[in-house]
Design a protein around this motif. Sequence first.
Motif, PDB file in Angstrom:
ATOM      1  N   ALA B 406       0.839  -1.202   0.000  1.00  0.00           N
ATOM      2  CA  ALA B 406       0.000   0.000   0.000  1.00  0.00           C
ATOM      3  C   ALA B 406       0.872   1.250   0.000  1.00  0.00           C
ATOM      4  CB  ALA B 406      -0.918  -0.002   1.221  1.00  0.00           C
ATOM      5  N   ALA B 407       1.940   1.233   0.806  1.00  0.00           N
ATOM      6  CA  ALA B 407       2.824   2.398   0.845  1.00  0.00           C
ATOM      7  C   ALA B 407       3.485   2.610  -0.510  1.00  0.00           C
ATOM      8  CB  ALA B 407       3.880   2.213   1.931  1.00  0.00           C
ATOM      9  N   LYS B 408       3.876   1.507  -1.165  1.00  0.00           N
ATOM     10  CA  LYS B 408       4.476   1.627  -2.502  1.00  0.00           C
ATOM     11  C   LYS B 408       3.478   2.235  -3.464  1.00  0.00           C
ATOM     12  CE  LYS B 408       7.654  -2.239  -2.470  1.00  0.00           C
ATOM     13  NZ  LYS B 408       7.634  -3.663  -2.794  1.00  0.00           N
ATOM     14  N   ALA B 409       2.236   1.770  -3.367  1.00  0.00           N
ATOM     15  CA  ALA B 409       1.205   2.288  -4.260  1.00  0.00           C
ATOM     16  C   ALA B 409       1.025   3.786  -4.053  1.00  0.00           C
ATOM     17  CB  ALA B 409      -0.118   1.558  -4.026  1.00  0.00           C
ATOM     18  N   LEU B 410       1.253   4.253  -2.830  1.00  0.00           N
ATOM     19  CA  LEU B 410       1.121   5.677  -2.546  1.00  0.00           C
ATOM     20  C   LEU B 410       2.322   6.458  -3.054  1.00  0.00           C
ATOM     21  CD1 LEU B 410      -0.231   5.464   1.084  1.00  0.00           C
ATOM     22  CD2 LEU B 410      -1.491   6.193  -0.935  1.00  0.00           C
ATOM     23  N   GLY B 411       3.380   5.742  -3.462  1.00  0.00           N
ATOM     24  CA  GLY B 411       4.552   6.421  -3.994  1.00  0.00           C
ATOM     25  C   GLY B 411       5.679   6.563  -2.989  1.00  0.00           C
ATOM     26  N   ALA B 412       5.629   5.807  -1.870  1.00  0.00           N
ATOM     27  CA  ALA B 412       6.664   5.935  -0.843  1.00  0.00           C
ATOM     28  C   ALA B 412       8.015   5.466  -1.370  1.00  0.00           C
ATOM     29  CB  ALA B 412       6.276   5.117   0.389  1.00  0.00           C
TER      30      ALA B 412
END
Lengths: 355, 513
Positions: B406-412
């Motif tokens: 989820a964090a990756k999907a947010l661009g983290a």
Amino acid sequence: MEVLKVQGLKVWFPVRKGLLDVLLGRQEFVRAVDGVSFNVSRGETFCLVGESGCGKTTTARAIMMLIDRGDVRGGKVLFKPREEVLSEIKKLQPSAIVDSGYVDVLATRGQANKLIRREIQLIFQDPFGSINPRMRVYDVVEEPLIIHGIGSREEREEAVAKALEAVKLSASDFMYRFPHQLSGGQRQRVAIARTLVLNPSLLLADEPVSMLDVSIRAEILQVLDELKKTRGMSVIFITHDIALARYICDRIGVMYLGKIVEIARADEIVENPKHPYTKALISAVPDVVPENRKVLRNVPIKGEVPSAVRIPVGCRFRPRCVAFDENPGIQEKCRKEEPGLLRVGEEHYSACWLN
Amino acid sequence: MKAREEGIIISVARSLRGGLREVLSSNLGKAGVAILLFMIVMSAYSLYVLPSDFPEKWKYPTRPPWVFNPRNAQPQWVELFGAKVADTAIFSNLRADREGIVLSPDALLRLAPEAERALGVGRPVFIGYAMVFRTSYTLDNAAYPQDVISLFKVETSEKVNKSRIGVVVLMYITRPDNIVLKTAEERLTLATLDYVKIDQGAFASPYISHFKLNISEDEMRTLYYIAVFGKPVGKDFEPLQGEYQITLLLLFTGIDPREVQSLVRNGDIRISAEVRVFGTSYGLLGTDNYGRDLFQGILFGFPVALAVGFLVSLAIVAIGLTLGVVSGYFGGRVDEIIQRTVDIIANIPLLPLLILVGVAIQTRGYVGWPALAVIMFILVIFSWGGVAIISRSMALSIKSEPYVEAAKALGASSARIVFRHILPQLIPYAMAALVFGVPGAILAEAGLSVLGIDHGLPTWGRILADAQANRGIAYHMWWWVLPPGILLGLFSFAFVALGFTLETIVEPRLRRR
Ligand SMILES: Nc1ncnc2c1ncn2[C@@H]1O[C@H](COP(=O)(O)OP(=O)(O)O)[C@@H](O)[C@H]1O
Ligand SMILES: [Mg+2]
């Protein structure tokens, strides 16, 4: 006008090799998504329907750029972002922009990629796993704003509070709670709030209610529906439940073993299904009249879903197809050639040689 | 906004207070905290009382101050349990209680009756200046004191040339049975006047003749403390209890006695004496075979144990955690390199290597802190592998958690995912590893000391090693072996106890039980 165009998307995961495979130089693949194409119009809710394992989540993850680039074996995901984002990307990575206003999502790198991520958001199936158990609600919802460097501290706080109110959680009550102090429905609403703070233009929801108690599903669906209406977002809703899809979506795409086999307006597909698999799906839906549920119904399908590693040649649905047995005349064609999506009505396409 | 910051502070404070309460709510936790507090208090006390050159002093056991202590002495409190010990007595700051110019043997004897023997037959008549110091010691137990030593402090003004003034020092012991033994006679100058001990040959022949013993002078010498503090009973000796007078007589030579007298009267020469009777008991924890005060040695061990344990453990956890997370999260070639390094390190036999390094350290002349630092460094270098392997597997499993996706999907960014989403999950493990690692480091140091790797610092392990090397164990010198051994055990127990209770606290999901 389309906000998203998925064109011939293929995601193949390499199967772990055994010694024999290595010796023979063999490499097999799980063809999780095997040539999927569909469009989503602005403001539309598009549903991907299909039984578990047919590649719905993988399709969503590919659109979200969460699949290793090496595993995407073909196809394109074209996305039309807001004007201001588009002009930014034009500066950052002009090569990622293809025909007039569409960005080749899977080709974006670095800052351009990050900008696209602001525009497309995903709600995960599992509200228990998709939120870091060590972060408080406030931190969870604030994180996207921090990642994208949006707003001052005060502005972020306001945005978080607004997002929480939008999903019908009282900000003052929930901001400082830890996830383990929330119910499943509350968690999923926090996850929705997390996607809202960035104000995306496309929202993907991967079976957002399938892991929740039946009693709270309606609430979540209502929240989603309201958001869609007030914010004008486009939504890709993934579900295995075609009855639910009909109730929520404008259009439905039915997926089987990595491919879309039928696509049409929601009412049309439910009332007038053309593909044998769609027909089977619809007849498997429990009847609204409880009395009728006691009758053993005849679901027109046979056998089990084949492995995504060995997809049948010809029509991939053939081994389970009842119509195939009933129509000896087309059997040769079904065995040899894979049917493409053929127009069978207004905005109605089906991939079957019978049509 | 204000409210939110206060919220954070309050919640941190609350969780700390809650954590402490939780530790204290279990008996194991209470014991751990109590022992740790004790260790900290003792460390502070140690740093406060011990001089900064203490390790340097400890390193040279045959130099002062240790030569002025009884050797192999038991703790003083054993007397309370009925043990027969002779007390160690220190009479300091003695001033001359008689002094004056003596012109004849009679005059001298009036000043110090014990001096009779000094005059012997055929000596020239003595004319000079004399000073007499006296003190008395009571032996109230059936045990022999080991020695008597007199220390002098000489202060002079610049008028005095110390090396030109000769001094004859005589020490007499008047026993409860009124026998007077001349136990020392030394010819020194004011410049070399520092201490005199019982001279083993000085009294042998008068003693033999007094008791009409059938024993040679040589034999008598080896029994000197028995002779001084004992009386013959048949073929044996037994301790003679009662009050002993100790007299020190200083005779100034090579200078006009009147000149000395005026120098002393004007305060240009000031001499004070200290008499130490070496008993068989000393201080809180006794002494070792060189007379080193074991209480001081043990005391020094407290801060060293805490520092060595925490530093080594902290370094192990920091390195292991960082490399493990990097390895697990980034994978690929970095992972391969780190994992192979761990394999190699795990397969190098640490003990022989440490012994080699120890020998190298010693032959190169490294002692003290640098040597200890090298040993700590090697311990760290060869111990981070375990933490790295576990951190790696934890990072691997957290990496595939949906919330990381989820964090990756947010661009983290990777850094954000590592620092915000992976490391916080590892903190409970890191805390436990840190706490559990502390005793390991100390025990390793102790083990190495016993194996003969000498960094020269008085650590508990080093004291144990000395006991082993000098046959302290063979001679049943329990006060040399038990205190460091028990402290090592207590120390380890405290950290294991804390480790167990901490595990439940730093893990919020366990906390709710
Ligand atoms: N990372 C992966 N590696 C290998 N196989 C995968 C991976 N993710 C999904 N699959 C396989 O791809 C197929 C489709 O999975 P998925 O997209 O999760 O289906 P759905 O969401 O429709 O239930 C399944 O056979 C699944 O086992
Ligand atoms: Mg799925």
